[in-house]
Design a protein around this motif. Structure first.
Motif, PDB file in Angstrom:
ATOM      1  N   ALA A   1      -8.751  -4.043   4.362  1.00 16.72           N
ATOM      2  CA  ALA A   1      -7.607  -4.684   4.999  1.00 16.72           C
ATOM      3  C   ALA A   1      -7.930  -4.953   6.460  1.00 16.72           C
ATOM      4  N   ILE A   2      -7.431  -6.076   6.966  1.00 11.63           N
ATOM      5  CA  ILE A   2      -7.449  -6.406   8.389  1.00 11.63           C
ATOM      6  C   ILE A   2      -6.009  -6.312   8.867  1.00 11.63           C
ATOM      7  N   THR A   3      -5.765  -5.546   9.931  1.00 14.64           N
ATOM      8  CA  THR A   3      -4.391  -5.247  10.300  1.00 14.64           C
ATOM      9  C   THR A   3      -4.074  -5.541  11.765  1.00 14.64           C
ATOM     10  N   PRO A   4      -4.146  -6.803  12.192  1.00 16.47           N
ATOM     11  CA  PRO A   4      -3.572  -7.149  13.497  1.00 16.47           C
ATOM     12  C   PRO A   4      -2.051  -7.138  13.396  1.00 16.47           C
ATOM     13  N   ALA A   5      -1.365  -7.301  14.490  1.00 17.49           N
ATOM     14  CA  ALA A   5       0.094  -7.243  14.481  1.00 17.49           C
ATOM     15  C   ALA A   5       0.713  -8.462  13.805  1.00 17.49           C
ATOM     16  N   THR A   6       0.089  -9.638  13.974  1.00 19.15           N
ATOM     17  CA  THR A   6       0.644 -10.862  13.410  1.00 19.15           C
ATOM     18  C   THR A   6      -0.427 -11.948  13.464  1.00 19.15           C
ATOM     19  N   GLY A   7      -0.080 -13.128  12.970  1.00 14.97           N
ATOM     20  CA  GLY A   7      -0.966 -14.281  13.118  1.00 14.97           C
ATOM     21  C   GLY A   7      -1.945 -14.521  11.998  1.00 14.97           C
ATOM     22  N   ILE A   8      -1.839 -13.796  10.866  1.00 18.90           N
ATOM     23  CA  ILE A   8      -2.699 -14.059   9.713  1.00 18.90           C
ATOM     24  C   ILE A   8      -2.083 -15.205   8.921  1.00 18.90           C
ATOM     25  N   THR A   9      -2.744 -16.344   8.877  1.00 17.35           N
ATOM     26  CA  THR A   9      -2.178 -17.518   8.216  1.00 17.35           C
ATOM     27  C   THR A   9      -2.996 -18.007   7.026  1.00 17.35           C
TER      28      THR A   9
ATOM     29  N   LEU B   1       0.826  -1.188   0.000  1.00 18.15           N
ATOM     30  CA  LEU B   1       0.000   0.000   0.000  1.00 18.15           C
ATOM     31  C   LEU B   1       0.872   1.255   0.000  1.00 18.15           C
ATOM     32  N   VAL B   2       0.513   2.193  -0.887  1.00 17.73           N
ATOM     33  CA  VAL B   2       1.185   3.492  -0.933  1.00 17.73           C
ATOM     34  C   VAL B   2       0.200   4.535  -0.409  1.00 17.73           C
ATOM     35  N   PRO B   3       0.373   5.004   0.824  1.00 16.43           N
ATOM     36  CA  PRO B   3      -0.570   5.981   1.368  1.00 16.43           C
ATOM     37  C   PRO B   3      -0.402   7.333   0.704  1.00 16.43           C
ATOM     38  N   THR B   4      -1.456   8.137   0.722  1.00 13.62           N
ATOM     39  CA  THR B   4      -1.318   9.506   0.247  1.00 13.62           C
ATOM     40  C   THR B   4      -0.316  10.235   1.141  1.00 13.62           C
ATOM     41  N   PRO B   5       0.414  11.184   0.587  1.00 15.18           N
ATOM     42  CA  PRO B   5       1.486  11.849   1.348  1.00 15.18           C
ATOM     43  C   PRO B   5       0.985  12.463   2.651  1.00 15.18           C
ATOM     44  N   GLY B   6       1.745  12.201   3.713  1.00 17.85           N
ATOM     45  CA  GLY B   6       1.450  12.791   5.013  1.00 17.85           C
ATOM     46  C   GLY B   6       0.407  12.060   5.831  1.00 17.85           C
ATOM     47  N   GLN B   7      -0.160  10.987   5.287  1.00 16.95           N
ATOM     48  CA  GLN B   7      -1.227  10.284   5.999  1.00 16.95           C
ATOM     49  C   GLN B   7      -0.656   9.277   6.996  1.00 16.95           C
ATOM     50  N   VAL B   8      -1.233   9.208   8.174  1.00 20.00           N
ATOM     51  CA  VAL B   8      -0.936   8.158   9.138  1.00 20.00           C
ATOM     52  C   VAL B   8      -1.993   7.077   8.956  1.00 20.00           C
ATOM     53  N   LEU B   9      -1.582   5.886   8.567  1.00 20.83           N
ATOM     54  CA  LEU B   9      -2.535   4.816   8.259  1.00 20.83           C
ATOM     55  C   LEU B   9      -3.245   4.330   9.519  1.00 20.83           C
ATOM     56  N   PRO B  10      -4.567   4.218   9.471  1.00 21.31           N
ATOM     57  CA  PRO B  10      -5.272   3.606  10.607  1.00 21.31           C
ATOM     58  C   PRO B  10      -4.965   2.125  10.666  1.00 21.31           C
ATOM     59  N   LEU B  11      -4.834   1.581  11.867  1.00 19.90           N
ATOM     60  CA  LEU B  11      -4.465   0.178  12.027  1.00 19.90           C
ATOM     61  C   LEU B  11      -5.646  -0.719  12.384  1.00 19.90           C
ATOM     62  N   HIS B  12      -6.694  -0.183  12.966  1.00 18.62           N
ATOM     63  CA  HIS B  12      -7.825  -1.015  13.375  1.00 18.62           C
ATOM     64  C   HIS B  12      -9.120  -0.280  13.056  1.00 18.62           C
ATOM     65  N   GLY B  13      -9.578  -0.431  11.823  1.00 19.92           N
ATOM     66  CA  GLY B  13     -10.794   0.243  11.398  1.00 19.92           C
ATOM     67  C   GLY B  13     -10.509   1.614  10.817  1.00 19.92           C
ATOM     68  N   GLY B  14     -11.574   2.319  10.447  1.00 26.04           N
ATOM     69  CA  GLY B  14     -11.417   3.628   9.846  1.00 26.04           C
ATOM     70  C   GLY B  14     -11.255   3.549   8.350  1.00 26.04           C
ATOM     71  N   THR B  15     -10.826   4.653   7.746  1.00 25.72           N
ATOM     72  CA  THR B  15     -10.664   4.772   6.302  1.00 25.72           C
ATOM     73  C   THR B  15      -9.263   5.254   5.983  1.00 25.72           C
ATOM     74  N   ALA B  16      -8.647   4.640   4.990  1.00 27.70           N
ATOM     75  CA  ALA B  16      -7.322   5.044   4.526  1.00 27.70           C
ATOM     76  C   ALA B  16      -7.410   5.478   3.074  1.00 27.70           C
ATOM     77  N   ASP B  17      -6.599   6.452   2.693  1.00 29.65           N
ATOM     78  CA  ASP B  17      -6.483   6.887   1.301  1.00 29.65           C
ATOM     79  C   ASP B  17      -5.142   6.418   0.759  1.00 29.65           C
TER      80      ASP B  17
END
Length: 274
Positions: A63-71, A39-55
């Motif tokens: 996307a689902i973004t836990p820290a680890t464990g996606i198998t 993923l290439v975020p729009t400049p200056g954006q802080v990506l949300p990690l648990h819900g929300g909207t990303a540009d």
């Protein structure tokens, strides 16, 4: 911004001319030039990690973004039809990693604007990719050795951990062919995605005009041994729009009531759930 979109249109058009003239690369794009990416975020954006909207400049979807464990991750989608113009590129895929990490294992289908096909090879084809390598077009499918892909086909993708750093990747085009391969890869197991992408083709390209892309009815992931739907797991999904500036190049819909199905509407500012 609108200027950003025009710059990407001109870059894509200029790249096609360079390839046709033999000054960039060699062979079809799917063999040597095209590549999906993290993923290439729009400049200056802080990506949300648990819900929300990303540009993003290149992804639209979830996307689902836990820290680890996606198998494991699975997806079903309908192959869209790419228009003639603009001279864009698109890919419908599912994968593990790549949201905030540099690793990504993914598989899906690519779609190219009709104007690109005479220069860059097949307009529709299935592939897998393990970053940092470029995508690999699949072949030798059971039922159709050419693994033919046609707009309107129903494609399913399943990626799952089969052993230590060994992943099973399977793709099926319903009623036509199936394909499976075990691939060695070290993954962070850090995220799961269901994405419509404008992939990189030497330069960042704009998306092909594929209209509304339908994902579902299956969109699941496995985390720490338990399988969930996109919207039915312990972690809220992040909705991603492809937005290079003031307007979206691709807008993602809310999830349907099944917590799995959704649409990505390309060159649209609104997008209704299925």
């Amino acid at each position: 911004m609108l200027r950003s979109r025009m710059t990407r249109v001109l870059a894509a058009a200029g790249l096609l001319g360079a390839i046709a003239a033999g000054t960039v690369g060699a062979g079809p794009a799917h063999a040597s030039l095209a590549r999906g990416g993290t993923l290439v975020p729009t400049p200056g954006q802080v990506l949300p990690l648990h819900g929300g909207t990303a540009d993003s400049l290149n992804w639209a979807g979830y996307a689902i973004t836990p820290a680890t464990g996606i198998t494991a991750v699975s997806s079903a989608f309908t192959v869209p039809s790419a228009g003639i113009v603009p001279p864009g590129f698109a890919a419908s895929w599912t994968g593990i990693g790549g949201y905030t990490s540099s690793d990504l294992i993914q598989a899906g289908v690519s779609e190219q604007s009709a104007v690109t096909a005479p220069v860059l090879g097949p307009q529709y084809y299935a592939w897998y990719e393990i970053l940092p390598a470029s995508e690999t077009q699949i072949s030798g499918c059971t039922g159709d050795a050419n693994c033919t892909v046609t707009p309107g086909d129903k494609v399913t993708v399943n990626i799952s951990l089969a052993g230590t750093n060994l992943w099973s990747v399977s793709i099926a085009d319903a009623g036509h062919w199936t394909w499976q391969q075990n691939i060695a890869y070290t993954s962070s197991e850090s995220s799961a995605e269901w994405i419509q992408e404008a992939p990189t083709l030497v330069v960042q390209t704009i998306p092909a005009a594929v209209g509304n892309v339908s994902f579902g009815p299956t969109s699941t992931y496995t985390q720490n041994g338990t399988t969930y739907t996109i919207g039915g797991g312990p972690t809220a999904p992040t909705l991603i729009n492809e937005s290079p500036g003031l307007v979206n190049e691709a807008t993602t819909s809310p999830l349907a009531s099944d917590n799995q199905s959704f649409n990505v509407c390309v060159y649209a500012q609104t997008c209704a759930a299925p």
